[in-house]
Every structure is written in structure tokens, then in C-alpha cells.
Enzyme design. Sequence first.
Site, PDB file in Angstrom:
ATOM      1  N   GLU A  66       0.757  -1.231   0.277  1.00 20.22           N
ATOM      2  CA  GLU A  66      -0.006   0.085  -0.263  1.00 20.22           C
ATOM      3  C   GLU A  66       0.773   0.992   0.299  1.00 20.22           C
ATOM      4  OE1 GLU A  66      -2.517  -3.620   1.269  1.00 20.22           O
ATOM      5  OE2 GLU A  66      -0.241  -2.885   2.251  1.00 20.22           O
ATOM      6  N   CYS A  89       8.841  -3.426   5.439  1.00 20.70           N
ATOM      7  CA  CYS A  89       9.977  -4.644   5.499  1.00 20.70           C
ATOM      8  C   CYS A  89       8.921  -5.892   5.234  1.00 20.70           C
ATOM      9  CB  CYS A  89      10.627  -4.537   7.106  1.00 20.70           C
ATOM     10  SG  CYS A  89      11.077  -6.026   7.157  1.00 20.70           S
ATOM     11  N   VAL A  90       9.518  -6.642   3.533  1.00 23.06           N
ATOM     12  CA  VAL A  90       8.819  -7.325   3.096  1.00 23.06           C
ATOM     13  C   VAL A  90      10.176  -8.541   3.653  1.00 23.06           C
ATOM     14  CG1 VAL A  90       8.013  -8.078   1.175  1.00 23.06           C
ATOM     15  CG2 VAL A  90       7.236  -5.971   2.156  1.00 23.06           C
ATOM     16  N   GLU A  94       8.455 -18.543   2.139  1.00 24.78           N
ATOM     17  CA  GLU A  94       8.660 -19.955   0.695  1.00 24.78           C
ATOM     18  C   GLU A  94       8.145 -19.481  -0.519  1.00 24.78           C
ATOM     19  OE1 GLU A  94       7.097 -23.288   3.195  1.00 24.78           O
ATOM     20  OE2 GLU A  94       8.841 -22.881   4.583  1.00 24.78           O
ATOM     21  N   HIS A  97       5.751 -14.287  -3.210  1.00 23.72           N
ATOM     22  CA  HIS A  97       4.508 -13.888  -2.504  1.00 23.72           C
ATOM     23  C   HIS A  97       5.953 -12.785  -2.885  1.00 23.72           C
ATOM     24  CE1 HIS A  97       2.026 -11.624  -1.111  1.00 23.72           C
ATOM     25  NE2 HIS A  97       2.463 -11.093   0.269  1.00 23.72           N
ATOM     26  N   ARG A 136      19.574  -3.861  10.510  1.00 22.80           N
ATOM     27  CA  ARG A 136      19.397  -2.774   9.486  1.00 22.80           C
ATOM     28  C   ARG A 136      17.821  -1.713   9.782  1.00 22.80           C
ATOM     29  NH1 ARG A 136      20.727  -7.267   7.651  1.00 22.80           N
ATOM     30  NH2 ARG A 136      22.132  -6.992   5.428  1.00 22.80           N
TER      31      ARG A 136
END
Length: 171
Positions: A66, A89-90, A94, A97, A136
Amino acid sequence: MSKGHDLSNIRYTGGGNHRGTKVAIVVSKWNDPITFALRDGAIKLLKEAGVKERNIKVYEVPGSYELPYAAQKCLEYRPMLDGVIALGCVIQGETRHFDFICDAVANGLMKVSLQFSKPAIFGVLTPDTMDQAKARAGGRYGNKGEEAAVALLELVDLKKNLTWGRSSEVI
């Protein structure tokens, strides 16, 4: 600037006057221990560079996907803004996506930046693990939110210099 992965010493050194600079920060609530640390780092650095607290607006969104929409709406409805910092943060999982989200966010923010001719900074961590994200977001590799704030300030300076003919052109 920084050496290697360590961003802990990154600081704005442009020397521009940012008392009148107006910034929106759009931040994902997904992985909020990480993203809110990024937000806090960005705000801290902006204030250190002279941006007044009242000129920093923070908007939360559900997730990183978004962020481009939120950045676009900020610049559309608040034309006085000098730019937007998008923080998220992504974490790799597995499935693919992760790839779709990261690609969409990066491309979306670039389109927003070009559409409004203002910086829409990609401050989205894309680590493999939560430990890498923590490193980070104020950990051993510094704070990516601070790095995003530096990028925004440097681009605001660039635009001012080009507009007022004060660039240090090398020919």
C-alpha cells in the site's frame, strides 16, 4: 557516507537549509517493530538536518504493498510536500509473494516520484530473515530509515540547486 553494509554513521552532509522542508513518511504497520524503528530513525535524522517536527507528517498503511498508493495520495492532496519517504519490511518467505510485493512497491514508488517530480524514497527492507531486518533497523548495520531520510534531503537539495542555478556542475 557508509562503508559496506554498516549504515550507522550515515549523516546528511549537504548543508542545505531545511527549516521549511515538508516531508511525509508513509510506514507499513506489517512488521511494525521493524518499520516503526525505521520511522523513528528517519524522523530523528530529518530533525537533525533542520526539518521542523511540525513539517513531518506520518501516515500508517496496512502493508508495504500500500505504500505507493499512500505516497501518491500524500503528494496529490498535499502539494506543498517536498517529498515522501516510504518505509516497510518484506521478509522473504517460501513463495514468490515476496518478489511480487517488492517489485510492485519499487516500481510504484518510482512512478509516483516521476509523476509528481518529487522524491518518493524506497525505504523498504527486503531481508531473508527477521534477524537481518533487525540488523538494518537500528541494529549492527545502522538504520535504513536514516538512509532514506538522507536520500530525500539530498534530492530536495538537488531540485533546489537546479531550480536556482546553484549546482556545482562539472563539465
